[in-house]
Design a protein around this motif. Structure first.
Motif, PDB file in Angstrom:
ATOM      1  N   LEU A  21       0.988  -1.202   0.073  1.00 47.21           N
ATOM      2  CA  LEU A  21      -0.009  -0.070  -0.136  1.00 47.21           C
ATOM      3  C   LEU A  21       0.635   1.283   0.064  1.00 47.21           C
ATOM      4  N   LEU A  22       0.604   2.064  -0.944  1.00 44.81           N
ATOM      5  CA  LEU A  22       1.262   3.474  -1.026  1.00 44.81           C
ATOM      6  C   LEU A  22       0.301   4.615  -0.959  1.00 44.81           C
ATOM      7  N   TYR A  23       0.539   5.338  -0.199  1.00 47.41           N
ATOM      8  CA  TYR A  23      -0.715   6.740  -0.050  1.00 47.41           C
ATOM      9  C   TYR A  23       0.431   7.850  -0.319  1.00 47.41           C
ATOM     10  N   ILE A  24      -0.180   8.772  -1.149  1.00 45.78           N
ATOM     11  CA  ILE A  24       0.696   9.967  -1.616  1.00 45.78           C
ATOM     12  C   ILE A  24      -0.232  10.821  -1.614  1.00 45.78           C
ATOM     13  N   ASN A  25      -0.027  12.241  -0.867  1.00 50.63           N
ATOM     14  CA  ASN A  25      -1.005  13.372  -0.849  1.00 50.63           C
ATOM     15  C   ASN A  25      -0.028  14.658  -0.960  1.00 50.63           C
ATOM     16  N   CYS A  45     -12.891   8.371  -4.104  1.00 53.97           N
ATOM     17  CA  CYS A  45     -13.790   9.168  -3.200  1.00 53.97           C
ATOM     18  C   CYS A  45     -13.225   9.289  -1.771  1.00 53.97           C
ATOM     19  N   GLU A  46     -12.748   8.457  -1.026  1.00 51.15           N
ATOM     20  CA  GLU A  46     -12.573   8.462   0.270  1.00 51.15           C
ATOM     21  C   GLU A  46     -11.238   7.620   0.603  1.00 51.15           C
ATOM     22  N   THR A  47     -10.436   7.707   1.301  1.00 48.81           N
ATOM     23  CA  THR A  47      -9.336   6.799   1.812  1.00 48.81           C
ATOM     24  C   THR A  47      -9.291   6.915   3.222  1.00 48.81           C
ATOM     25  N   ASN A  48      -9.314   5.994   4.019  1.00 45.81           N
ATOM     26  CA  ASN A  48      -9.187   5.859   5.261  1.00 45.81           C
ATOM     27  C   ASN A  48      -8.006   4.781   5.642  1.00 45.81           C
ATOM     28  N   ILE A  49      -7.131   5.314   6.225  1.00 46.69           N
ATOM     29  CA  ILE A  49      -5.749   4.420   6.491  1.00 46.69           C
ATOM     30  C   ILE A  49      -5.363   4.671   8.134  1.00 46.69           C
ATOM     31  N   HIS A  50      -5.477   3.635   9.079  1.00 47.04           N
ATOM     32  CA  HIS A  50      -5.184   3.739  10.469  1.00 47.04           C
ATOM     33  C   HIS A  50      -3.794   2.823  10.395  1.00 47.04           C
ATOM     34  N   ALA A  51      -2.882   3.138  11.005  1.00 46.84           N
ATOM     35  CA  ALA A  51      -1.529   2.327  11.479  1.00 46.84           C
ATOM     36  C   ALA A  51      -1.377   2.342  12.839  1.00 46.84           C
ATOM     37  N   LYS A  52      -1.054   1.103  13.433  1.00 45.16           N
ATOM     38  CA  LYS A  52      -0.641   1.563  15.056  1.00 45.16           C
ATOM     39  C   LYS A  52       0.586   0.556  15.357  1.00 45.16           C
ATOM     40  N   THR A  53       1.391   0.790  16.449  1.00 50.41           N
ATOM     41  CA  THR A  53       2.482   0.033  16.888  1.00 50.41           C
ATOM     42  C   THR A  53       2.180  -1.682  16.906  1.00 50.41           C
ATOM     43  N   ARG A  54       2.798  -2.335  16.069  1.00 49.69           N
ATOM     44  CA  ARG A  54       2.499  -3.871  16.178  1.00 49.69           C
ATOM     45  C   ARG A  54       3.166  -4.346  17.724  1.00 49.69           C
ATOM     46  N   GLU A  55       2.386  -4.330  18.724  1.00 49.06           N
ATOM     47  CA  GLU A  55       2.614  -4.858  19.824  1.00 49.06           C
ATOM     48  C   GLU A  55       2.138  -6.398  20.272  1.00 49.06           C
ATOM     49  N   ASP A  56       0.876  -6.705  19.370  1.00 56.25           N
ATOM     50  CA  ASP A  56       0.291  -8.080  19.591  1.00 56.25           C
ATOM     51  C   ASP A  56       0.267  -8.571  18.092  1.00 56.25           C
ATOM     52  N   SER A  57       0.396  -9.739  18.202  1.00 56.20           N
ATOM     53  CA  SER A  57       0.597 -10.535  16.687  1.00 56.20           C
ATOM     54  C   SER A  57      -0.804 -10.797  16.133  1.00 56.20           C
ATOM     55  N   GLU A  58      -2.128 -10.781  17.033  1.00 52.05           N
ATOM     56  CA  GLU A  58      -3.520 -10.840  16.771  1.00 52.05           C
ATOM     57  C   GLU A  58      -3.861  -9.711  16.114  1.00 52.05           C
ATOM     58  N   PRO A  61      -0.862  -4.256  12.080  1.00 48.13           N
ATOM     59  CA  PRO A  61      -0.351  -3.002  12.202  1.00 48.13           C
ATOM     60  C   PRO A  61      -1.067  -1.701  11.239  1.00 48.13           C
ATOM     61  N   LEU A  62      -1.593  -2.317  10.050  1.00 47.12           N
ATOM     62  CA  LEU A  62      -2.368  -1.286   9.470  1.00 47.12           C
ATOM     63  C   LEU A  62      -3.989  -1.855   8.900  1.00 47.12           C
ATOM     64  N   GLU A  63      -4.940  -0.814   8.966  1.00 37.97           N
ATOM     65  CA  GLU A  63      -6.132  -1.040   8.585  1.00 37.97           C
ATOM     66  C   GLU A  63      -6.259   0.061   7.591  1.00 37.97           C
ATOM     67  N   ASN A  81      -8.718  -4.148   3.849  1.00 34.74           N
ATOM     68  CA  ASN A  81      -8.162  -5.455   4.248  1.00 34.74           C
ATOM     69  C   ASN A  81      -9.035  -6.442   5.311  1.00 34.74           C
ATOM     70  N   GLY A  82     -10.039  -6.168   5.282  1.00 30.78           N
ATOM     71  CA  GLY A  82     -10.919  -7.105   6.166  1.00 30.78           C
ATOM     72  C   GLY A  82     -11.522  -6.671   7.426  1.00 30.78           C
ATOM     73  N   TYR A  83     -10.940  -5.446   7.654  1.00 33.27           N
ATOM     74  CA  TYR A  83     -11.427  -4.848   9.000  1.00 33.27           C
ATOM     75  C   TYR A  83     -12.367  -3.862   9.081  1.00 33.27           C
ATOM     76  N   ASN A  84     -13.055  -3.711  10.031  1.00 34.48           N
ATOM     77  CA  ASN A  84     -14.165  -2.875  10.104  1.00 34.48           C
ATOM     78  C   ASN A  84     -13.657  -1.333   9.521  1.00 34.48           C
ATOM     79  N   PRO A  85     -14.511  -0.536   8.871  1.00 34.49           N
ATOM     80  CA  PRO A  85     -14.339   0.557   8.664  1.00 34.49           C
ATOM     81  C   PRO A  85     -13.887   1.578   9.673  1.00 34.49           C
TER      82      PRO A  85
END
Length: 141
Positions: A21-25, A45-58, A61-63, A81-85
């Motif tokens: 995934l590559l996002y450029i603005n 129309c819309e992009t929604n990208i959320h990343a967090k520190t990978r602390e738990d393998s479950e 790190p990216l939605e 990628n299969g996760y709730n918006p």
């Protein structure tokens, strides 16, 4: 990955491999550009990208949720990628007065003997197509 910032305020980016995934603005306005698995997603129309520190393998790190307009089906589609918006809300119009009034008009129109059967069938088909399209969008989201 190697990034070089040039004196003319441009930059050169050399990637070792194609990113997933590559996002450029460039202008900090709008959706920017999204490249997914090396292919540009157009008509954003819309992009929604959320990343967090990978602390738990479950948890990944990216939605992401990418909404675009598909010109073939004349409707909006989503890629995720299969996760709730993130940061979305559902709105149900079925209980609004406007929707109820529209349904009442359609029922009267379909019961009216002066309206040709072909027109009634066309209305029915259009309603079915809209319903199908809404179900597809809901399932994709």
């Amino acid at each position: 990955m190697k990034i070089d910032f040039n004196k003319d305020k441009s930059m050169n980016i050399k990637l070792d491999k194609i990113p997933r995934l590559l996002y450029i603005n460039e202008e900090s306005r709008g959706c920017g550009q999204v490249y997914l698995n090396g292919k540009r997603v157009k008509a954003l129309c819309e992009t929604n990208i959320h990343a967090k520190t990978r602390e738990d393998s479950e948890y990944p790190p990216l939605e992401y949720l990418i909404k675009y307009y598909d010109s073939k089906s004349h409707s909006h589609k989503t890629i995720d990628n299969g996760y709730n918006p993130i940061f979305t809300a559902s709105i149900n119009l079925k209980n609004t007065d406007l929707f109820k009034n529209l349904l009442n008009v359609l029922v009267k129109l379909l019961d009216d003997g002066r309206v040709p059967k072909k027109v009634k069938n066309d209305i029915k088909l259009q309603i079915e197509n809209l319903t199908k399209r809404n179900e597809e969008v809901t399932n994709n989201e």
